[in-house]
Write a protein that holds these residues in place. Structure first.
Motif, PDB file in Angstrom:
ATOM      1  N   LEU A 238     -18.224  10.979  26.592  1.00 41.07           N
ATOM      2  CA  LEU A 238     -17.803  12.351  26.906  1.00 41.07           C
ATOM      3  C   LEU A 238     -18.451  12.881  28.175  1.00 41.07           C
ATOM      4  CD1 LEU A 238     -16.394  15.045  25.957  1.00 41.07           C
ATOM      5  CD2 LEU A 238     -18.533  15.538  24.729  1.00 41.07           C
ATOM      6  N   GLY A 239     -17.669  13.662  28.931  1.00 41.73           N
ATOM      7  CA  GLY A 239     -18.189  14.421  30.060  1.00 41.73           C
ATOM      8  C   GLY A 239     -17.692  15.853  29.974  1.00 41.73           C
ATOM      9  N   VAL A 240     -18.580  16.816  30.239  1.00 40.12           N
ATOM     10  CA  VAL A 240     -18.210  18.235  30.185  1.00 40.12           C
ATOM     11  C   VAL A 240     -18.738  18.937  31.424  1.00 40.12           C
ATOM     12  CG1 VAL A 240     -18.463  20.422  28.927  1.00 40.12           C
ATOM     13  CG2 VAL A 240     -18.266  18.276  27.656  1.00 40.12           C
ATOM     14  N   VAL A 269     -13.864  17.159  29.621  1.00 41.25           N
ATOM     15  CA  VAL A 269     -13.514  18.540  29.280  1.00 41.25           C
ATOM     16  C   VAL A 269     -13.858  19.450  30.461  1.00 41.25           C
ATOM     17  CG1 VAL A 269     -13.935  20.461  27.699  1.00 41.25           C
ATOM     18  CG2 VAL A 269     -13.972  18.110  26.845  1.00 41.25           C
ATOM     19  N   GLY A 270     -12.921  20.358  30.795  1.00 42.01           N
ATOM     20  CA  GLY A 270     -13.181  21.340  31.842  1.00 42.01           C
ATOM     21  C   GLY A 270     -12.413  21.093  33.123  1.00 42.01           C
ATOM     22  N   ASP A 282      -6.285   5.966  32.053  1.00 42.21           N
ATOM     23  CA  ASP A 282      -7.295   5.460  31.114  1.00 42.21           C
ATOM     24  C   ASP A 282      -8.399   6.474  30.829  1.00 42.21           C
ATOM     25  OD1 ASP A 282      -8.310   5.320  33.659  1.00 42.21           O
ATOM     26  OD2 ASP A 282      -8.953   3.221  33.544  1.00 42.21           O
ATOM     27  N   ILE A 283      -8.180   7.745  31.219  1.00 45.02           N
ATOM     28  CA  ILE A 283      -9.126   8.832  30.915  1.00 45.02           C
ATOM     29  C   ILE A 283      -8.354   9.958  30.235  1.00 45.02           C
ATOM     30  CG2 ILE A 283     -10.677  10.590  31.855  1.00 45.02           C
ATOM     31  CD1 ILE A 283     -11.329   8.723  34.131  1.00 45.02           C
ATOM     32  N   LEU A 284      -8.874  10.474  29.120  1.00 49.18           N
ATOM     33  CA  LEU A 284      -8.286  11.630  28.455  1.00 49.18           C
ATOM     34  C   LEU A 284      -8.913  12.889  29.031  1.00 49.18           C
ATOM     35  CD1 LEU A 284      -6.633  13.098  26.263  1.00 49.18           C
ATOM     36  CD2 LEU A 284      -8.544  12.673  24.683  1.00 49.18           C
ATOM     37  N   GLY A 285      -8.102  13.735  29.647  1.00 51.74           N
ATOM     38  CA  GLY A 285      -8.601  14.955  30.256  1.00 51.74           C
ATOM     39  C   GLY A 285      -8.166  16.193  29.500  1.00 51.74           C
ATOM     40  N   LEU A 286      -9.068  17.169  29.393  1.00 53.56           N
ATOM     41  CA  LEU A 286      -8.788  18.439  28.724  1.00 53.56           C
ATOM     42  C   LEU A 286      -9.212  19.587  29.624  1.00 53.56           C
ATOM     43  CD1 LEU A 286     -10.268  17.533  25.220  1.00 53.56           C
ATOM     44  CD2 LEU A 286      -7.858  17.444  25.880  1.00 53.56           C
ATOM     45  N   LEU A 295     -16.025  23.352  21.283  1.00 54.27           N
ATOM     46  CA  LEU A 295     -16.844  22.491  22.130  1.00 54.27           C
ATOM     47  C   LEU A 295     -17.841  21.698  21.287  1.00 54.27           C
ATOM     48  CD1 LEU A 295     -17.170  21.775  25.097  1.00 54.27           C
ATOM     49  CD2 LEU A 295     -18.772  23.684  25.335  1.00 54.27           C
ATOM     50  N   ALA A 296     -18.432  22.347  20.289  1.00 52.55           N
ATOM     51  CA  ALA A 296     -19.363  21.654  19.390  1.00 52.55           C
ATOM     52  C   ALA A 296     -18.652  20.526  18.635  1.00 52.55           C
ATOM     53  CB  ALA A 296     -19.985  22.645  18.408  1.00 52.55           C
ATOM     54  N   GLN A 297     -17.416  20.754  18.263  1.00 53.56           N
ATOM     55  CA  GLN A 297     -16.641  19.716  17.576  1.00 53.56           C
ATOM     56  C   GLN A 297     -16.429  18.500  18.482  1.00 53.56           C
ATOM     57  OE1 GLN A 297     -13.123  21.928  16.548  1.00 53.56           O
ATOM     58  NE2 GLN A 297     -13.973  22.694  14.626  1.00 53.56           N
ATOM     59  N   ILE A 298     -16.164  18.766  19.772  1.00 52.29           N
ATOM     60  CA  ILE A 298     -15.932  17.667  20.709  1.00 52.29           C
ATOM     61  C   ILE A 298     -17.223  16.891  20.953  1.00 52.29           C
ATOM     62  CG2 ILE A 298     -15.187  17.061  23.050  1.00 52.29           C
ATOM     63  CD1 ILE A 298     -13.437  19.605  22.995  1.00 52.29           C
TER      64      ILE A 298
END
Length: 390
Positions: A238-240, A269-270, A282-286, A295-298
């Motif tokens: 994960l990256g935020v 995320v972001g 190959d990257i899931l972006g949100l 955010l805590a769930q992620i």
């Protein structure tokens, strides 16, 4: 006591949440607090004051980009702010980010020099002692130690497409920001404290108070995030960030994606709509979320949090991941290692290709030091500082 905070935003983003977390702890302890902010909206349960209008913000942004004059506009909005401060009659004035196209810092600091109230100034970046930029590690610039000129980051935040006025900005800040009788600087990291002691702000006492987070929200939180995105049989890296600027390391994730084993998936995320449109498959972006529970769930769903920041103060994303039970990998840059925890993997920027070898060795964190991470600990340290300042 009565505390008057000033920040770019209120209740959103890292600095906005830091200000409101402090607000709620102060109120719980029986103190009064008001947060003045320049952008967005404030939570309904916060005593707040909006500095200027949307039109003021856009005009300030336009002229700042045209003249390299961030913080030199919004005169009317700032004068109205000073009236609000005098009406509130605070015991402590607590500054956070005073840049962000909403405030005239010469007017504010001339007032502070004559108002003779204790001032606590939390520096969330390096803007206060440079002639333009908020960070300089990315380009390796050291001009700020003697006097800025010919800024190599003119088009970086706060962006300017006009004439380079970094020398004039540096001289103006040095004159205005020094010589305040009762000012105490706070930095969230030892890294930034060490820089302040080399800058023209070195005349002031500096205290390191680490940022805290709301550990009643950021905690292991189960969800169907994996099922929603078809990641039940994947491990998540994960990256935020928000925004995902070059210094946050978006390109490093893009380079890393094809290096990972097939059972790993990168989730970011972001991202902006434009970044999402150009993101590799190959990257899931949100997009960004201001819903802290989501955010805590992620964070909880992730197996590892990777923060490839090239320059940062004391990123709360590291704290949030740790509090949700997720281990951290980060670069040895700025104050990021300080907030990544004892069990973090700290890499040099050149070691990105080695991440794969660490992923299967890292285990989900089974505990964390809640007191160390909590907003209550941070607020308690601020209360002690307020009492000393008075």
């Amino acid at each position: 006591m009565k505390v008057f905070q000033i920040n770019t935003v209120c209740g959103v983003g890292s600095t906005g949440r830091i200000a409101t977390d402090l607000y709620h702890v102060l109120k719980k302890e029986g103190h009064s607090c008001c947060i003045a902010y320049g952008r967005g909206k404030a939570p309904a349960d916060v005593d707040s004051y909006k500095i200027g209008s949307t039109a003021d913000f856009y005009l300030h942004t336009f002229f700042s980009r045209l003249t390299d004059g961030e913080g030199l506009f919004s005169e009317g909005a700032t004068r109205r702010l000073l009236k609000k401060i005098q009406e509130y009659d605070p015991d402590i004035i607590h500054l956070h980010n005073i840049h962000g196209h909403y405030l005239n810092y010469p007017i504010l600091f001339r007032f502070l020099k004559s108002y003779h109230r204790p001032v606590v100034w939390t520096l969330h970046d390096c803007w206060s002692f440079t002639g333009h930029c908020a960070y300089f590690d990315y380009v390796g610039c050291q001009l700020w130690q003697e006097g800025c000129q010919n800024c190599p980051q003119l088009k970086s935040y706060p962006q300017s497409y006009g004439i380079d006025h970094s020398a004039e900005n540096y001289a103006r800040k040095k004159e205005l920001f020094t010589g305040i009788e009762r000012l105490h600087i706070v930095t969230p990291s030892k890294w930034l404290a060490d820089l302040v002691k080399k800058s023209f702000l070195k005349e002031y006492p500096v205290t390191v108070i680490h940022n805290g987070i709301d550990t009643s929200v950021f905690k292991p939180t189960e969800s169907d995030f994996r099922k929603q995105h078809g990641l039940e049989n994947k491990k998540i890296l994960l990256g935020v960030a928000s925004p995902w600027t070059p210094r946050k390391g978006l390109q490093d994730f893009i380079k890393l994606a094809p290096m990972l084993p097939e059972n790993w998936e990168i989730v970011l995320v972001g991202l902006s709509k434009r970044q999402l449109a150009h993101l590799p498959s190959d990257i899931l972006g949100l997009e960004r979320t201001n819903n802290t529970k989501e955010l805590a769930q992620i964070y909880t769903a992730a197996d590892v949090f990777f923060n490839p920041t090239y320059e940062d103060n004391y990123p709360t994303t590291n704290l949030e991941a740790i509090a949700c039970g997720t281990p951290v990998i980060t670069y040895d840059t700025g104050g990021s290692p300080e907030s990544a925890g004892d069990k973090a993997v700290i890499l040099k920027k050149s070691q990105i290709s080695q991440i794969s070898s660490f992923l299967n060795l890292i285990r989900k964190a089974s505990y964390f030091n809640k007191k160390y991470l909590s907003k209550e600990k941070s607020a308690s340290d601020y209360l002690k500082l307020y009492n000393l300042a008075l």
